[in-house]
Scaffold this motif. Structure first.
Motif, PDB file in Angstrom:
ATOM      1  N   SER A 114       1.425  -9.620  -2.809  1.00 52.85           N
ATOM      2  CA  SER A 114       1.798  -8.238  -2.466  1.00 52.85           C
ATOM      3  C   SER A 114       1.327  -7.877  -1.063  1.00 52.85           C
ATOM      4  O   SER A 114       2.065  -7.239  -0.299  1.00 52.85           O
TER       5      SER A 114
ATOM      6  N   GLU B 289       3.584  -9.803   1.456  1.00 52.31           N
ATOM      7  CA  GLU B 289       4.921  -9.217   1.551  1.00 52.31           C
ATOM      8  C   GLU B 289       4.890  -7.891   2.298  1.00 52.31           C
ATOM      9  O   GLU B 289       5.788  -7.598   3.107  1.00 52.31           O
ATOM     10  N   THR B 290       3.855  -7.080   2.055  1.00 48.57           N
ATOM     11  CA  THR B 290       3.764  -5.784   2.745  1.00 48.57           C
ATOM     12  C   THR B 290       3.544  -5.983   4.242  1.00 48.57           C
ATOM     13  O   THR B 290       4.173  -5.314   5.071  1.00 48.57           O
TER      14      THR B 290
ATOM     15  N   GLY C 200       4.846  -0.905  -0.660  1.00 44.72           N
ATOM     16  CA  GLY C 200       3.513  -1.486  -0.545  1.00 44.72           C
ATOM     17  C   GLY C 200       2.540  -0.637   0.232  1.00 44.72           C
ATOM     18  O   GLY C 200       1.340  -0.939   0.267  1.00 44.72           O
TER      19      GLY C 200
END
Length: 292
Positions: free
Chosen positions: A186, A189-190, A223
């Protein structure tokens, strides 16, 4: 290599030790090195790796600027902006000290720490990516991840100092580049989503942006939540009225000052901080300082 010197006058009571402590949090720093009265900082500005050698005296900061290419007008403007951040000169603490010196909750802490300043990351992008990296993990692990991030995405200055990357540099990474270096999926990806949007021009990170519009645009990025936005406003934009009611350390500080059995919840924390408008950023700084 382009070399030049800059001199910046420092205000009365300037506490260089606070500035050095902020930039020296990573004992193995690859993009920051600190010693008594001195900070070396590497950052990419407008696509150019730049090494800053900042010597601090009680009244003046003397900055040696070593750029690996000629600075464009854009890069020069980013340099001037970064120096205000690095030196903690973005927010004048005096108005808050005057307003809060007799405050029943924070007054004693403020009077005892009147010279406190908000030191910032060199760029808005650095502040925002650091906030994402540091979310929901302990500080030592966050610092180690930040170091890895710089080594993966940053550029090495000709002096050997690494430079904190710009969005263009990070956008070239893959998720696997980060997850194989202990980043959660996460977070990875953010960070990439943010960097790709900034690099493509679909997300603006300019200091001249309207704060409400900038906050809304950041919150729309998957995110990124309110705490990350407020931290970026504080450490990047230099916005003087950030409400850090979602910050656990702020709630802990309030619990101690109030002598309560439990931390105030977010709603009560937000209400307590509201009394310090339009200086909630400095209120947060003084609350954090009570814990150290």
């Amino acid at each position: 290599m382009a070399l030049h010197q800059i001199s910046i006058a420092l205000p009365d009571g300037y506490r260089s030790s606070d500035v050095i402590a902020f930039h020296g949090r990573d004992a193995e720093g690859v993009a920051e090195r600190v010693s008594q009265g001195r900070i070396s900082k590497g950052v990419v500005l407008g696509g150019v790796p730049v090494a800053l050698d900042i010597a601090l005296s009680p009244r003046e900061a003397r900055i040696g600027v070593a750029a690996d290419a000629a600075l464009t007008p854009r890069a020069s403007a980013l340099l001037d902006d970064a120096l205000l951040n690095i030196l903690g000169l973005r927010i004048d603490p005096a108005p808050f000290v005057e307003a809060a010196a007799s405050d029943p909750l924070l007054g004693e802490a403020v009077r005892g720490n009147a010279g406190l300043r908000i030191v910032q990351s060199a760029t808005i992008f650095e502040a925002l990516t650091w906030a994402i990296i540091g979310q929901q993990i302990n500080l030592s692990f966050a610092i180690a991840l930040r170091r890895t991030f710089i080594l993966q995405a940053g550029r090495r200055h000709s002096s050997g100092l690494w430079c904190y990357p710009e969005a263009e540099d990070v956008a070239k990474l893959s998720v696997d580049d980060l997850t194989t270096r202990k980043f959660s999926r996460s977070k990875a990806e953010t960070l990439l989503r943010l960097s790709q949007m900034v690099d493509a021009g679909s997300l603006s990170l300019e200091r001249t942006d309207d704060i409400d519009a900038a906050s809304a645009a950041l919150l729309a990025v998957k995110g990124i939540g309110p705490w990350t936005v407020n931290y970026a406003l504080l450490r990047g934009y230099g916005y003087p009225d950030c409400s850090l009611h979602g910050d656990v350390a702020i709630r802990t500080a309030l619990q101690r000052l109030l002598a309560d059995d439990a931390k105030p919840d977010m709603a009560r924390t937000e209400a307590l901080l509201a009394q310090y408008k339009p200086h909630r950023t400095m209120a947060a700084a003084h609350l954090w300082a009570t814990l150290s």
